[in-house]
Design a protein around this motif. Structure first.
Motif, PDB file in Angstrom:
ATOM      1  N   ALA A   1       0.832  -1.207   0.000  1.00 43.53           N
ATOM      2  CA  ALA A   1       0.000   0.000   0.000  1.00 43.53           C
ATOM      3  C   ALA A   1       0.867   1.257   0.000  1.00 43.53           C
ATOM      4  N   GLY A   2       0.625   2.119  -0.967  1.00 43.49           N
ATOM      5  CA  GLY A   2       1.335   3.393  -1.036  1.00 43.49           C
ATOM      6  C   GLY A   2       2.660   3.357  -1.757  1.00 43.49           C
ATOM      7  N   LYS A   3       3.152   2.164  -2.104  1.00 40.84           N
ATOM      8  CA  LYS A   3       4.463   2.115  -2.758  1.00 40.84           C
ATOM      9  C   LYS A   3       4.482   1.219  -3.999  1.00 40.84           C
ATOM     10  N   ALA A   4       3.318   1.048  -4.606  1.00 38.08           N
ATOM     11  CA  ALA A   4       3.235   0.222  -5.812  1.00 38.08           C
ATOM     12  C   ALA A   4       2.453   0.941  -6.898  1.00 38.08           C
ATOM     13  N   ILE A   5       2.845   0.676  -8.149  1.00 37.63           N
ATOM     14  CA  ILE A   5       2.095   1.152  -9.313  1.00 37.63           C
ATOM     15  C   ILE A   5       1.703  -0.081 -10.120  1.00 37.63           C
ATOM     16  N   VAL A   6       0.445  -0.134 -10.530  1.00 43.82           N
ATOM     17  CA  VAL A   6      -0.061  -1.241 -11.315  1.00 43.82           C
ATOM     18  C   VAL A   6      -0.262  -0.790 -12.759  1.00 43.82           C
ATOM     19  N   TYR A   7       0.262  -1.589 -13.684  1.00 43.99           N
ATOM     20  CA  TYR A   7       0.116  -1.292 -15.116  1.00 43.99           C
ATOM     21  C   TYR A   7      -0.755  -2.379 -15.740  1.00 43.99           C
ATOM     22  N   ARG A   8      -1.741  -1.958 -16.525  1.00 40.18           N
ATOM     23  CA  ARG A   8      -2.654  -2.883 -17.185  1.00 40.18           C
ATOM     24  C   ARG A   8      -2.412  -2.847 -18.699  1.00 40.18           C
ATOM     25  N   PRO A   9      -1.745  -3.887 -19.226  1.00 40.32           N
ATOM     26  CA  PRO A   9      -1.530  -3.937 -20.675  1.00 40.32           C
ATOM     27  C   PRO A   9      -2.869  -4.024 -21.399  1.00 40.32           C
TER      28      PRO A   9
END
Length: 247
Positions: free
Chosen positions: A235-243
């Protein structure tokens, strides 16, 4: 990108002709008193104005994705300052000196594309792009642009993007987990990246292989929902990328 090229002097207008030629669909904005010079430099795409150039800024901000100003950097800062909103909506602004030696992104370097625009102009004009954004200056990963050319979408708050970006540019350990999407995200990266990945970036094939305590930030490229226990720990330190599209 819909671009307005603004020039206010005879020499600037002459250079503006080369800039317009390098940007398909661009328009040249020049003072009415230099209409003849402007029409000679960029036939059929000239819009001349009367009065002060500062009076044109609201319309330029509202009507264009990018602005290339062949005007002094200090003057441009003063002209655009009252109209700044946020980096998601402000146009890309690049300053080019009258000698055509430098292309300087001033506003919306990453998300707005000013850095990429400056690099393109520098290549075309034989100039130097002056990139002051840390990730571009050091040729490292810009987390807010990862996968952009591939149509990926980002799921992260502004605070998360800031925190993860800081981890990358400060050489903190960062996990990059790719479970989906094209692997060409580095060589196809915005503004060009030809060197190796940052040494502090460690790659994984599954989020379950990551020890959240070891990393200051996590970049996760996936189509699935994050497991609950990882969602809590990251929480607070992740980025999610959706191809998107075929992968």
């Amino acid at each position: 990108m819909k671009v307005a090229v603004v020039a206010i002097t005879r020499h600037g207008i002459a250079l503006a002709g080369k800039v317009v030629a390098a940007l398909p669909g661009a328009s040249l904005f020049a003072p009415e008193k230099f209409r003849a010079e402007a029409e000679a430099a960029a036939p059929a795409v000239v819009q001349c104005y009367s009065g002060k150039v500062g009076d044109q800024v609201p319309a330029l901000f509202a009507g264009f994705d990018g602005i290339v100003a062949i005007v002094s950097l200090g003057a441009v800062v003063r002209l655009i300052a009252p109209h700044l909103g946020n980096k998601e909506s402000d146009p890309a602004v690049v300053v080019v000196d009258e000698a055509g030696c430098f292309a300087i992104p001033v506003l919306s370097g990453h998300v707005g594309g000013a850095n990429a625009l400056a690099v393109h102009l520098a290549t075309t004009l034989g100039a130097t792009a002056v990139l002051t954004t840390a990730s571009d200056a050091r040729q490292t990963l810009a987390v807010d642009l990862l996968g952009r050319e591939l149509g990926w979408t980002i799921e992260a708050t502004h605070a998360e993007i800031v925190r993860v970006s800081a981890a990358v540019v400060n050489d903190e350990p960062v996990a990059l987990v790719q479970e989906d999407g094209s692997g060409d995200w580095w060589t196809g990266h915005a503004n060009g990246r030809s060197g190796p990945l940052p040494a502090t970036l460690e790659r994984f094939a599954r989020i379950e292989d990551v020890d959240p305590q070891r990393f200051a930030a996590v970049l996760w490229i996936s189509q699935r929902a994050m497991p609950d226990d990882y969602a809590v720990q990251l929480a607070g330190k992740a980025i999610v990328y959706r191809p998107g599209g075929a992968h």
